[in-house]
Design a protein around this motif. Sequence first.
Motif, short mmCIF file in Angstrom:
data_model
loop_
_atom_site.label_atom_id
_atom_site.label_comp_id
_atom_site.label_asym_id
_atom_site.label_seq_id
_atom_site.Cartn_x
_atom_site.Cartn_y
_atom_site.Cartn_z
N MET A 166 15.09 1.82 27.46
CA MET A 166 13.98 1.22 27.19
C MET A 166 12.96 1.39 28.23
O MET A 166 12.92 1.64 29.12
CB MET A 166 14.14 -0.38 26.83
N LYS A 167 11.63 1.33 27.67
CA LYS A 167 10.61 2.10 28.70
C LYS A 167 9.22 1.44 28.62
O LYS A 167 9.00 0.59 26.65
CB LYS A 167 10.34 3.45 28.54
N LEU A 168 8.76 0.89 28.95
CA LEU A 168 7.66 0.00 29.29
C LEU A 168 6.32 1.49 28.81
O LEU A 168 5.90 1.88 29.73
CB LEU A 168 7.52 -0.52 29.60
N LEU A 169 5.63 1.46 27.24
CA LEU A 169 4.32 2.36 27.68
C LEU A 169 3.03 2.00 27.59
O LEU A 169 2.59 0.83 27.22
CB LEU A 169 4.14 3.39 26.24
N ILE A 170 1.82 1.69 28.51
CA ILE A 170 1.34 0.42 30.02
C ILE A 170 0.19 1.68 29.50
O ILE A 170 -0.31 2.27 29.67
CB ILE A 170 1.66 0.53 30.45
N ASP A 171 -1.04 0.60 28.66
CA ASP A 171 -2.25 1.25 28.23
C ASP A 171 -2.88 0.70 29.42
O ASP A 171 -3.29 -0.40 29.57
CB ASP A 171 -2.51 0.82 26.95
N ALA A 172 -3.01 1.56 30.52
CA ALA A 172 -3.39 1.28 32.20
C ALA A 172 -4.63 1.67 32.32
O ALA A 172 -5.29 1.28 33.27
CB ALA A 172 -2.44 2.55 33.40
N ASP A 173 -5.57 2.08 31.31
CA ASP A 173 -7.12 2.30 31.03
C ASP A 173 -7.28 0.45 31.46
O ASP A 173 -8.42 0.52 32.69
CB ASP A 173 -7.57 3.13 30.24
N TYR A 174 -6.85 -0.19 30.32
CA TYR A 174 -7.17 -1.42 30.97
C TYR A 174 -7.09 -2.06 31.66
O TYR A 174 -8.26 -3.06 32.79
CB TYR A 174 -6.83 -2.41 28.71
N ILE A 175 -5.82 -1.56 32.28
CA ILE A 175 -5.91 -3.24 33.49
C ILE A 175 -6.32 -2.24 35.28
O ILE A 175 -6.62 -2.65 35.79
CB ILE A 175 -3.93 -3.01 33.74
N GLU A 235 11.80 0.37 33.12
CA GLU A 235 11.04 1.33 33.26
C GLU A 235 9.11 1.74 32.86
O GLU A 235 9.60 1.51 31.32
CB GLU A 235 11.84 2.91 32.97
N MET A 236 8.31 2.33 33.43
CA MET A 236 6.77 1.72 32.99
C MET A 236 6.90 2.83 32.94
O MET A 236 6.33 4.52 34.14
CB MET A 236 6.31 0.91 33.95
N VAL A 237 5.97 3.80 32.16
CA VAL A 237 4.74 5.40 31.95
C VAL A 237 4.08 4.63 31.50
O VAL A 237 3.34 3.75 30.67
CB VAL A 237 5.52 5.37 30.92
N LEU A 238 2.84 4.99 32.73
CA LEU A 238 1.42 4.16 32.52
C LEU A 238 0.84 5.74 31.75
O LEU A 238 0.87 6.76 32.28
CB LEU A 238 0.52 4.09 33.52
N GLY A 276 0.60 6.41 21.08
CA GLY A 276 1.02 6.33 20.22
C GLY A 276 2.01 7.66 19.41
O GLY A 276 2.76 7.27 18.81
N ILE A 277 1.68 8.35 19.87
CA ILE A 277 1.95 10.14 19.89
C ILE A 277 3.86 9.66 20.80
O ILE A 277 4.59 9.92 20.06
CB ILE A 277 1.32 10.74 20.05
N TYR A 278 3.58 9.23 21.77
CA TYR A 278 5.23 9.08 22.16
C TYR A 278 5.85 8.23 21.59
O TYR A 278 7.01 8.55 21.22
CB TYR A 278 4.10 8.47 23.72
N ALA A 279 5.32 7.01 21.40
CA ALA A 279 6.10 5.73 21.09
C ALA A 279 6.83 6.27 19.34
O ALA A 279 7.62 6.09 18.96
CB ALA A 279 5.21 4.47 20.60
N THR A 280 6.16 6.90 18.75
CA THR A 280 6.50 8.03 17.47
C THR A 280 7.68 8.92 18.03
O THR A 280 8.57 9.38 17.08
CB THR A 280 5.29 8.33 16.42
N LYS A 281 7.34 9.50 18.56
CA LYS A 281 8.43 10.40 18.85
C LYS A 281 9.57 10.12 19.64
O LYS A 281 10.58 10.59 19.05
CB LYS A 281 7.66 11.60 19.43
#
Length: 152
Positions: free
Chosen positions: A1-10, A59-62, A116-121
């Motif tokens: 499991m990875k955390l897919l993080i919307d890092a723009d916002y942060i 693991e975090m993916v930004l 969205g692409i990463y999460a659905t693939k």
Amino acid sequence: MKLLIDADYIVYKSCAGAEDEIDFGDDVILVVSKFSEALSNVQRELSKIKTNFMWDVPEMVLFFSDSKNFRKKIFPEYKGHRNRKKPCGYKRVISGLKIEYDVIVMPQLEADDAMGIYATKLTGNIIVSPDKDMRQIPGKLYNLEDTTTITP
């Protein structure tokens, strides 16, 4: 499991919080920022997120938006009301994060599109974003307050 993080916002929020102004009078104001403070702000936010998932030590993916956007080619007024520039140090903080984290920027896509692409693939990951548009993606969404499962 990875955390897919919307890092723009942060990163935007963290860099804006590290900005300061020097007023020289005579109509001159200089915006400054301390890089170490902005980077520390981002790392603190990422640490808070990771703490919510400590049982898996994920693991975090930004994810970051590309500077060019396909939507602006189709509709030049896209997000035209958002005319503020990125905060001071924004690009440098992203460069600093690339040393420590996996960073994904897909050509001509915003971070949420790439996530969205990463999460659905690659299913089984958790999207981390306050963006309500992410509720369209099947899977788990952590909106920085709670986790929701989105079913198709």
